[in-house]
Design an enzyme around this catalytic site. Sequence first.
Site, short mmCIF file in Angstrom:
data_model
loop_
_atom_site.label_atom_id
_atom_site.label_comp_id
_atom_site.label_asym_id
_atom_site.label_seq_id
_atom_site.Cartn_x
_atom_site.Cartn_y
_atom_site.Cartn_z
N CYS A 127 39.75 48.58 41.81
CA CYS A 127 38.18 48.63 41.50
C CYS A 127 37.43 47.58 42.64
O CYS A 127 36.55 47.98 42.98
CB CYS A 127 37.90 47.95 40.08
SG CYS A 127 39.09 46.64 39.37
N HIS A 236 32.53 43.50 37.85
CA HIS A 236 33.21 42.43 38.85
C HIS A 236 32.06 42.14 39.59
O HIS A 236 30.99 42.86 40.07
CB HIS A 236 34.39 43.21 39.77
CG HIS A 236 35.43 43.53 38.68
ND1 HIS A 236 35.58 43.18 37.53
CD2 HIS A 236 36.62 44.26 39.10
CE1 HIS A 236 36.88 43.47 36.96
NE2 HIS A 236 37.39 44.21 37.91
#
Length: 327
Positions: A127, A236
């Site tokens: 990711c 994130h």
Amino acid sequence: MSTAIVGVTGVVGQEMLSLLEDSPLGEEPPRLVASPRSAGQQFRWRDESLTVEALDSDIDLSGIDVALFAAGGSISKEWAPRFVAEGVTVVDNSSAFRLADGVPLVVPEVNGEVIPKGPAIIANPNCSTIILLMALKPIWQLGPKRLIVDTYQAVSGAGIAGLEALEREASGGEFRQGEPFPFPIHGNLFPAIGEADEEGVTVEERKMLDECRKILSSKDLIVQGTCVRVPVARCHSLAATLLFGDEDVNRLSMAAEALKAAPGVVFHDGAEAPPTPGPLSGAHPVSVGRLRAPFADSLQMWIVGDQVLKGAALNTVQIAESWSRLS
């Protein structure tokens, strides 16, 4: 085009199912596959209810064109080759095949040209790697030599267990060692995501280096930094410094223009309104802000992306869509 989702009951699998409702791959209802203990569960898809099939020796793979795997590395290692042997292309969200020779590691906006035709395993990157490269690729032609990238990673990167740990601790519940975190997460953060190797580099930090090198075909690229788990549910955030081999006062403006034009990127101009994770939960694009050049041999930027979507489920679906256009 017939699809299947392997690992549909997890956080990423559920996002895949939702994304297929509006995808060209959704011409037919997807087949839902999970562990035998999840067999029989039902999930809504558009206006119908779909039943989960067991991933076991009795599963019939006939008629499936492409399978989206979101069930973890051990399942992928066991089952992805079986699917391919039956003529099914697998887009795998786990780390099982990312660095394997002959397996393309793909972010469609970055290196979509490596997607193969016909049945194959195609790996989805980590990711943080995806989110970083969405911001890096538009300015890659400027020639950075070294990247220093610190990540601030949401608890949902550890799946449902990560979300449950944050919710439990925030409501006054106990910290449970290893379920899934090594330290308390509510009101806390820690710079340790995965085991550290003999050089003190954690698994998550090593992934960014190795995967960026493979995707960009740049074996000498240096990517270093610290990966930090933070008490944020989703999205994130990355603080990236790009170092160059020369000084160029025009580099900042060139980078800004490239980022403004980049597909899948939202550029936030000005320091007063940087992207932050809370409002961007559920957003498909990656957001880039705080672009600056305090020294003429570097660029710095702040990057935020939903790691469950572009960092996982969305990128997997986009790979499958790109593959379907070739087949």
